[in-house]
Scaffold this active site. Structure first.
Site, PDB file in Angstrom:
ATOM      1  N   CYS A 282       0.714  -1.151  -0.099  1.00 18.92           N
ATOM      2  CA  CYS A 282       0.045   0.047   0.058  1.00 18.92           C
ATOM      3  C   CYS A 282       0.835   1.304   0.130  1.00 18.92           C
ATOM      4  O   CYS A 282       1.515   1.537   1.086  1.00 18.92           O
ATOM      5  CB  CYS A 282      -0.926   0.064   1.269  1.00 18.92           C
ATOM      6  N   PRO A 283       0.770   2.074  -1.084  1.00 21.90           N
ATOM      7  CA  PRO A 283       1.716   3.363  -1.084  1.00 21.90           C
ATOM      8  C   PRO A 283       1.165   4.197  -0.160  1.00 21.90           C
ATOM      9  O   PRO A 283       1.995   5.250   0.523  1.00 21.90           O
ATOM     10  CB  PRO A 283       1.575   3.902  -2.416  1.00 21.90           C
TER      11      PRO A 283
END
Length: 452
Positions: A159-160
């Protein structure tokens, strides 16, 4: 937050990439900081006239904000963990593996090395899963993350927005982060809705806000802070509803995002998306733990160690080998239908022919239970036949045969039976009446419960 052993070498380009990966996190942090100012200062302190209402608004706001930020911080800072050395293949075995002349030879080498490891997942060709970059046997549900540059236990996705892999150690924190972020946005939108509506009402305008009709007490810039606060809260809430709902679904079916797109392959059974599905409650407890007191707190309480997981086939084998548990799962079966009425046993044993009448009944028809044996002993035949009945009983005692053509015998067909043999019909079955029984004096009703 990948393993230090697998981090990319620090170069100017690598340093720039590391800074770039933190931009989404910094953006989320900046939005939260601005929303704090807009809500606490502009909406509550400067615009609110009800002090008691303002205190309650701030109390719940800080509660939701604390849980939200706590979960977010734990999701970001929790490491993906480190695969133990026992899963790592020695360099000489890796050389043999790469020099193997056929896939079957590679498969044999990997299976031989992993014979003592708790792995059930396989590749398409049935071989143990092997990471060529980390030089390790992949544990079940583990995958290599190219961003973290390491193998991640129970990898869901990278997940950025948290600059981290969502994995076994922080998956609970990630789900709580989504849930509390949604609650935070809905609370902000709901409590700012009144002021948002007041902003659009028509009224006299001056430098201090709207007139006393008016509708909003905030200053010029404060009004726009409240306006954008409502818009941004609604925008994030809409995006979070779908994401949070999807991950709740994944929790209840015990599936990761990667497994929902590509089913894990098991050594026995092949590909199966529901291979780890143990039931909704058990799936929920596998992520959130068994103690309900820690379910909604961002503290680690998940089951297991991240390397091996119970499967649905294991659960089915346990249920198959435990018939007592399956029987108990059916509920209380102590009250049976056969215990309700004794005649149910007979009805269930043979079908009832409703077409037969008294003139065409079976010679072995069962007597009604309305007259008990003790009552039968008190029944006496009518006086005209009493002397003849005593005479026939005396003949039976002397071993003589009965004449079934006599009126007394015809009135008591149960005593003659077939071929003149006396038969006594009980609840179930036919029993010949012996001379000794006759001598005891079993009076028979001439036209009572027996078929005529």
């Amino acid at each position: 937050m990948g393993n230090d052993d697998h981090r990319r070498r620090k170069t100017p380009c690598g340093f720039c990439m590391a800074v770039f990966k933190w931009i989404p996190v910094l953006f989320i942090t900046a939005v939260i900081a601005w929303s704090y100012y807009a809500y606490v200062v502009e909406l509550c302190i400067r615009n609110s006239q009800n002090r008691i209402g303002m205190i309650f608004m701030l109390l719940f706001y800080h509660l939701f904000l604390t849980l939200f930020m706590w979960s977010y911080w734990r999701t970001i800072m929790t490491s993906v963990g480190r695969i133990p050395d026992q899963w790592r293949i020695p360099d000489e075995e890796v050389s043999r593996l790469f020099r193997a002349d056929s896939p079957d030879t590679q498969k044999r080498i990997l299976n031989n090395f992993a014979r003592d490891l708790p792995v059930t997942n396989r590749t398409m060709n049935g071989s143990v899963r092997f990471c060529e970059k980390c030089k390790i046997i992949k544990p079940d549900r583990a995958h290599h993350c190219s961003v973290c540059s390491c193998c991640v236990l129970k990898m869901d996705h990278h997940c950025p927005w948290v600059n981290n892999c969502v994995n076994f150690y922080n998956y609970k924190y990630f789900v709580l982060f989504l849930g509390y972020a949604l609650v935070y946005c809905l609370y902000v939108a709901f409590t700012s809705l009144h002021d948002f509506v007041e902003f659009w009402k028509v009224g006299a305008y001056d430098n201090n806000g709207y007139s006393a009709q008016g509708q909003l007490n905030a200053s010029g810039m404060g009004r726009f802070h409240i306006l954008f606060l409502f818009f941004i809260a609604i925008m994030f809430a809409i995006s979070l509803v779908s994401l949070f709902g999807y991950h709740i679904y994944l929790v209840l079916v015990n599936r990761t995002t990667l497994e929902s797109f590509r089913a894990p392959i098991f050594r026995v059974g092949g590909p199966d998306k529901n291979g780890y599905n143990l039931g909704r409650y058990a799936n929920f407890c596998e992520v959130f733990g068994d103690d309900w007191q820690y379910w909604f707190l961002p503290v680690f309480s998940s089951r297991g160690d991240g390397y091996s997981y119970p499967t649905s086939s294991d659960q089915s084998r346990v249920s198959t080998s435990s018939p007592t548990q399956r029987y108990d799962a059916m509920g209380d079966t102590t009250t049976s239908r056969l215990d309700g009425n004794p005649t149910d046993k007979l009805i269930g044993a043979s079908p009832l022919d409703t077409t037969n009448h008294h003139h065409n009944q079976s010679p072995h028809q069962v007597r009604s239970t309305s007259v008990l044996p003790t009552q039968l002993l008190q029944i006496q035949p009518p006086s005209p036949y009493r002397d003849e009945l005593n005479e026939q009983q005396q003949k039976l005692a002397n071993g003589q045969s009965l004449d079934c053509s006599t009126p007394t015998a015809m009135s008591s067909p149960a005593e003659c039976g077939v071929n003149g043999a006396a038969v006594y019909i009980e609840m179930i079955g036919d029993h010949p009446l012996t001379s000794a029984d006759s001598a005891k004096g079993f009076p028979r009703p001439p036209n009572g419960d027996l078929p005529v």
